[in-house]
Design an enzyme around this catalytic site. Structure first.
Site, mmCIF file in Angstrom:
data_model
loop_
_atom_site.group_PDB
_atom_site.id
_atom_site.type_symbol
_atom_site.label_atom_id
_atom_site.label_comp_id
_atom_site.label_asym_id
_atom_site.label_seq_id
_atom_site.Cartn_x
_atom_site.Cartn_y
_atom_site.Cartn_z
ATOM 1 N N ARG A 57 72.011 -23.946 30.211
ATOM 2 C CA ARG A 57 71.331 -24.304 31.457
ATOM 3 C C ARG A 57 71.192 -25.810 31.634
ATOM 4 O O ARG A 57 71.255 -26.310 32.764
ATOM 5 C CB ARG A 57 69.963 -23.628 31.515
ATOM 6 C CG ARG A 57 70.059 -22.114 31.645
ATOM 7 C CD ARG A 57 68.757 -21.490 32.034
ATOM 8 N NE ARG A 57 68.871 -20.045 32.191
ATOM 9 C CZ ARG A 57 67.897 -19.257 32.597
ATOM 10 N NH1 ARG A 57 66.709 -19.774 32.900
ATOM 11 N NH2 ARG A 57 68.077 -17.960 32.705
ATOM 12 N N ASP B 22 53.560 -21.397 42.634
ATOM 13 C CA ASP B 22 54.596 -21.426 41.598
ATOM 14 C C ASP B 22 54.673 -22.840 41.027
ATOM 15 O O ASP B 22 54.363 -23.817 41.725
ATOM 16 C CB ASP B 22 55.952 -21.018 42.174
ATOM 17 C CG ASP B 22 56.926 -20.585 41.093
ATOM 18 O OD1 ASP B 22 56.962 -19.368 40.772
ATOM 19 O OD2 ASP B 22 57.638 -21.437 40.536
#
Length: 280
Positions: A39, A148
């Site tokens: 990633r 979030d």
């Protein structure tokens, strides 16, 4: 530690793991090293860096705060969909909302929190469930808070536009009522749905600015990334923010543990209700 395009040592992994744990409470065991490499390799290419050692130096410094946020976003799993784990929304519709909305018609206040809301599918699913019972909910004191840690996810939620294939979880009658066509072939949540939801950035292991209590909290498939003591602290922080008999919905692999376990009673699969007068 992981063979590939960029040098990635155990020391690099430990530094990244420590930063992610400190910033977001996420535990990265060594078994996740390959995932971390894959990633973040994209970030190294984008920045023109040649090693994870250089990347660690960047994100650890005062000039790397923006990249540190991007690192966290890259390592955060944002798997979500509309009406995921539908039994929670059935419970919300059938057991939690009816008395709350009756009170709202008499001027009462209703608040629901979607913690770790990702790109907005969960809070909009909540909003559609509310509107199915109270079409004029936006004109009442009924609101959904969606938070979030990832600002990119918050921005997507605020935009409220989705590719058509992402709507598969929405029941056909809801899709007809609560979505409209958008530019470039996309689909946008209808205005009355969007009016119920407020999006904000929030780190669940950081400070919480909310003062009022909630009638229901959704915090699903988040705690599994935390160590046991961090999970226990999270549940204990939720407990005083839930009204008596309010609902707490958690992920299918999660369980309430620590002192907060005494504050809630089971009321279905991964569904809990606050015990009146309970403390955590």
């Amino acid at each position: 530690m992981v063979e590939g395009e960029f040098a990635f040592t155990e020391a690099d992994f430990r530094k990244i793991s420590a930063m992610v744990h400190g910033d977001a409470g996420i535990h990265l065991p060594e078994a996740k090293a390959t995932l971390v490499y894959s990633r973040l390799a994209k970030r190294l290419r984008a920045l023109g860096l040649t090693s994870f050692k250089d990347y660690c130096a960047l994100v650890a410094g005062s000039d790397g705060l923006d990249e540190r946020q991007k690192m966290l976003a890259a390592l955060t799993t944002n798997v979500t969909r509309f009406f995921r784990e539908p039994h929670h929304f059935d419970h919300l519709r059938d057991k939690v909302l009816p008395p709350l909305l009756d009170a709202a018609r008499r001027g009462g206040r209703v608040r629901i929190w979607s913690a770790a809301c990702s790109s907005g599918q969960e809070p909009f699913s909540i909003a559609m469930t509310i509107l199915s019972l109270m079409p004029d909910a936006a004109d009442r004191d009924v609101r959904v808070l969606a938070t979030d840690i990832d600002p990119n996810m918050v921005a997507e939620g605020r935009a409220a536009e989705y590719a058509p294939h992402l709507l598969e979880g929405i029941p056909p009658d809801y899709r007809k009522k609560y979505t409209v066509a958008a530019a470039r072939g996309g689909v946008r949540m209808a205005d009355d749905v969007r009016a119920l939801v407020t999006f904000n950035e929030l780190n669940l292991i950081g400070d919480w600015p909310m003062k009022g209590k909630f009638d229901a909290i959704f915090c699903r498939n988040v705690a599994i990334y935390f160590e046991d003591d961090t999970q226990a602290r999270l549940w204990s922080r939720f407990a005083p923010l839930v009204n008596n008999d309010g609902a707490l919905y958690i992920g299918h692999s999660e369980r309430i543990q620590g002192p907060a376990a005494a504050a809630f009673r089971p009321d279905g699969v991964t569904t809990y209700r606050k015990i009146e007068g309970a403390r955590a």
